[in-house]
Design a protein around this motif. Sequence first.
Motif, PDB file in Angstrom:
ATOM      1  N   LEU A  62       3.623  10.116   7.604  1.00  0.00           N
ATOM      2  CA  LEU A  62       2.370   9.674   6.997  1.00  0.00           C
ATOM      3  C   LEU A  62       1.320  10.777   7.025  1.00  0.00           C
ATOM      4  O   LEU A  62       0.586  10.971   6.049  1.00  0.00           O
ATOM      5  CB  LEU A  62       1.856   8.431   7.720  1.00  0.00           C
ATOM      6  N   THR A  74       0.832  -1.201   0.000  1.00  0.00           N
ATOM      7  CA  THR A  74       0.000   0.000   0.000  1.00  0.00           C
ATOM      8  C   THR A  74       0.870   1.256   0.000  1.00  0.00           C
ATOM      9  O   THR A  74       2.081   1.195   0.240  1.00  0.00           O
ATOM     10  CB  THR A  74      -0.902   0.034   1.241  1.00  0.00           C
ATOM     11  N   ASP A 131      -0.297  12.184   3.598  1.00  0.00           N
ATOM     12  CA  ASP A 131      -1.748  12.113   3.455  1.00  0.00           C
ATOM     13  C   ASP A 131      -2.319  13.477   3.080  1.00  0.00           C
ATOM     14  O   ASP A 131      -3.157  13.601   2.170  1.00  0.00           O
ATOM     15  CB  ASP A 131      -2.358  11.614   4.769  1.00  0.00           C
ATOM     16  N   VAL A 158       0.757   3.490   2.289  1.00  0.00           N
ATOM     17  CA  VAL A 158       1.238   3.595   3.675  1.00  0.00           C
ATOM     18  C   VAL A 158       2.484   2.749   3.884  1.00  0.00           C
ATOM     19  O   VAL A 158       3.472   3.204   4.482  1.00  0.00           O
ATOM     20  CB  VAL A 158       0.138   3.165   4.667  1.00  0.00           C
ATOM     21  N   ASP A 159       2.472   1.526   3.371  1.00  0.00           N
ATOM     22  CA  ASP A 159       3.631   0.643   3.534  1.00  0.00           C
ATOM     23  C   ASP A 159       4.861   1.207   2.843  1.00  0.00           C
ATOM     24  O   ASP A 159       5.984   1.096   3.354  1.00  0.00           O
ATOM     25  CB  ASP A 159       3.324  -0.751   2.980  1.00  0.00           C
ATOM     26  N   LYS A 177      -8.638   7.413   0.822  1.00  0.00           N
ATOM     27  CA  LYS A 177      -8.622   5.987   1.163  1.00  0.00           C
ATOM     28  C   LYS A 177      -7.626   5.187   0.319  1.00  0.00           C
ATOM     29  O   LYS A 177      -7.186   4.102   0.723  1.00  0.00           O
ATOM     30  CB  LYS A 177     -10.020   5.396   0.993  1.00  0.00           C
ATOM     31  N   TYR A 178      -7.253   5.719  -0.844  1.00  0.00           N
ATOM     32  CA  TYR A 178      -6.342   4.974  -1.721  1.00  0.00           C
ATOM     33  C   TYR A 178      -4.931   4.876  -1.141  1.00  0.00           C
ATOM     34  O   TYR A 178      -4.141   4.037  -1.580  1.00  0.00           O
ATOM     35  CB  TYR A 178      -6.289   5.622  -3.109  1.00  0.00           C
ATOM     36  N   LEU A 179      -4.611   5.720  -0.178  1.00  0.00           N
ATOM     37  CA  LEU A 179      -3.300   5.629   0.458  1.00  0.00           C
ATOM     38  C   LEU A 179      -3.124   4.276   1.131  1.00  0.00           C
ATOM     39  O   LEU A 179      -1.997   3.816   1.313  1.00  0.00           O
ATOM     40  CB  LEU A 179      -3.139   6.760   1.481  1.00  0.00           C
ATOM     41  N   ARG A 180      -4.231   3.619   1.446  1.00  0.00           N
ATOM     42  CA  ARG A 180      -4.183   2.312   2.110  1.00  0.00           C
ATOM     43  C   ARG A 180      -4.515   1.169   1.161  1.00  0.00           C
ATOM     44  O   ARG A 180      -4.816   0.063   1.587  1.00  0.00           O
ATOM     45  CB  ARG A 180      -5.124   2.335   3.322  1.00  0.00           C
ATOM     46  N   GLU A 181      -4.456   1.475  -0.128  1.00  0.00           N
ATOM     47  CA  GLU A 181      -4.644   0.459  -1.168  1.00  0.00           C
ATOM     48  C   GLU A 181      -3.308   0.158  -1.842  1.00  0.00           C
ATOM     49  O   GLU A 181      -2.379   0.966  -1.798  1.00  0.00           O
ATOM     50  CB  GLU A 181      -5.642   0.956  -2.221  1.00  0.00           C
TER      51      GLU A 181
END
Length: 221
Positions: free
Chosen positions: A103, A83, A107, A85-86, A114-118
């Motif tokens: 982060l 993702t 952000d 985030v990762d 929400k795509y930051l966590r995809e």
Amino acid sequence: MIRLEHVDKVYRTGHGDTQVLTDVNLDVRVGERIAIIGGNGAGKSTLIRIISGIELPTRGTVDTRMKISWPLAFSGAFQGSLTGVDNVRFICRIYGRDWRDALEFVDDFAQLGKYLREPIKTYSSGMRARLAFAISMLIEFDCYLLDEVFAVGDARFQARCQEELFGKRADRAFIIVSHDARFLYDHCERGSVLRKGVLTHYPTLVEAQESHDEYMRSAQP
């Protein structure tokens, strides 16, 4: 200082060798802002990747005594299965940054929601570029490499990029590739023209741009 001496770049293809850069020499000092001007396929992006260390020259030397950014908005080092985030956490570990504060900044800057966590592999090219630029602003460099970075994002994103780079980091060196002459005049002091892999230096940006424009007019059928 950044110094390139007699740099060649040759790509081996199924149709034989293709020489992209020929005997390129370039000096960049602390705080200088240099435009690299050239038409499509002239070798500009290849030159930027070599300066950053992403690619190695076929011949010649690259001496870098500054902390140099990767090309801003370059997303080639992302792990697509991870993702956003990762990927932020991974970069922070490499550069010794606290990932939680980082982060929050990414952000807000990239506005990916929400795509930051995809997974990165689900992103559009523009989303990847925005994330890459935001991550680039987490690390302080002596020289920043820009390769058409302001072609991505909306007006808010572009204004934020301008402030982060040319406001907060006004004392840094910049090597800028862009087809936008107005942008180059706003931010660069001198220019070099890359034509068929050969880099020619000019004392002023005006002279460099005029030389390029004249060549492009003469090349038209």
